[in-house]
Design an enzyme around this catalytic site. Structure first.
Site, short mmCIF file in Angstrom:
data_model
loop_
_atom_site.label_atom_id
_atom_site.label_comp_id
_atom_site.label_asym_id
_atom_site.label_seq_id
_atom_site.Cartn_x
_atom_site.Cartn_y
_atom_site.Cartn_z
N ILE A 70 0.88 -1.15 0.00
CA ILE A 70 0.00 0.00 0.00
C ILE A 70 0.92 1.20 0.00
O ILE A 70 1.80 1.34 0.86
CB ILE A 70 -0.97 0.00 1.21
CG1 ILE A 70 -1.82 1.28 1.22
CG2 ILE A 70 -0.26 -0.19 2.52
CD1 ILE A 70 -2.92 1.28 2.29
N SER A 71 0.79 2.07 -1.00
CA SER A 71 1.71 3.19 -1.17
C SER A 71 1.67 4.15 0.01
O SER A 71 0.65 4.26 0.71
CB SER A 71 1.37 3.96 -2.45
OG SER A 71 1.56 3.16 -3.59
N GLN A 72 2.77 4.87 0.22
CA GLN A 72 2.80 5.84 1.29
C GLN A 72 1.79 6.94 1.01
O GLN A 72 1.49 7.27 -0.14
CB GLN A 72 4.20 6.43 1.44
CG GLN A 72 4.65 7.35 0.33
CD GLN A 72 6.05 7.87 0.53
OE1 GLN A 72 7.00 7.31 -0.04
NE2 GLN A 72 6.18 8.91 1.32
#
Length: 217
Positions: free
Chosen positions: A63-65
């Site tokens: 899950i991207s920052q």
């Protein structure tokens, strides 16, 4: 609802971090605030949900920052009437944020497990304008039609022509481009009527986009 374990000051710090890093679109900031990020991380990682860092999820994905999610969303320049295609559903978090800003979101995921779990999460949050499909981001079916905006959430060495065919005239596409193990750059392509105008944005690091539908996990 945001979990009680996330105090108001933590959510405030989350918003301040995005603003300090240059996110200024108020609609994007409101969307980021409205979506409970802890609902999209793995069990046991809820306490890290509002840190500005990528987190691992199932199937070897991430899950991207938050900053990258907000930045990519802001660069899409979304309008409420837009139809958006996302390649790489992952946890479903990016699609949830997009759902607050666009009319319709179609998101493709090659891992059935991730697609089904994202579908459940999005339904629980009332994101009724998101359609989750199991599919190949390198071979989007013609029946999907055209989209005002396309966002790719895994690194491609080159953006396939087949994907560009789904971009409406004067539409925008955002994608990380570069080798799986090397430096990647976030690229924005804008349709000009007779081609595409390319803008290199920021350096990023994404898991690689792979063709085909993954085998059952």
């Amino acid at each position: 609802m945001i979990s009680a374990r996330h105090a108001p000051h933590e959510k405030m710090a989350f918003q301040l971090t995005l603003r300090r890093r240059g996110i200024s679109d108020q609609a994007v900031l409101r969307a980021m605030e409205a979506i409970p990020r802890e609902a999209f991380v793995e069990q046991g990682d809820e306490g890290y949900a509002y840190r500005d860092a990528a987190l691992p999820i199932a199937c070897g994905q991430t899950i991207s920052q938050p900053f990258v999610v907000a930045y990519m969303t802001e660069q899409l320049q979304l309008k409420p009437y837009h139809r958006v295609l996302e390649i790489g559903t992952g946890s479903g978090y990016q699609a949830a944020v997009l759902s607050r800003l666009a009319r319709d979101v179609v998101t493709l995921e090659r891992f059935r497990f991730l697609a089904e779990r994202a579908k459940s999460r999005l339904a629980a949050l009332g994101c009724g304008n998101v359609e989750v499909l199991i599919g190949d981001g390198f071979d989007v079916p013609d029946s999907a039609g055209r989209f005002d905006r396309v966002i790719v959430t895994a690194a491609m060495e080159d953006i396939p022509e087949g994907l560009l065919r789904h971009l409406a005239p004067e539409g925008l596409l955002i994608a990380p481009v570069g080798p799986p193990s090397g430096s990647q750059v976030l690229v924005r392509l804008r349709g000009t009527g007779d081609g595409f105008e390319r803008t290199n944005l920021i350096g990023v690091r994404f898991v690689p986009a792979l063709p085909g539908i993954a085998r059952e996990m």
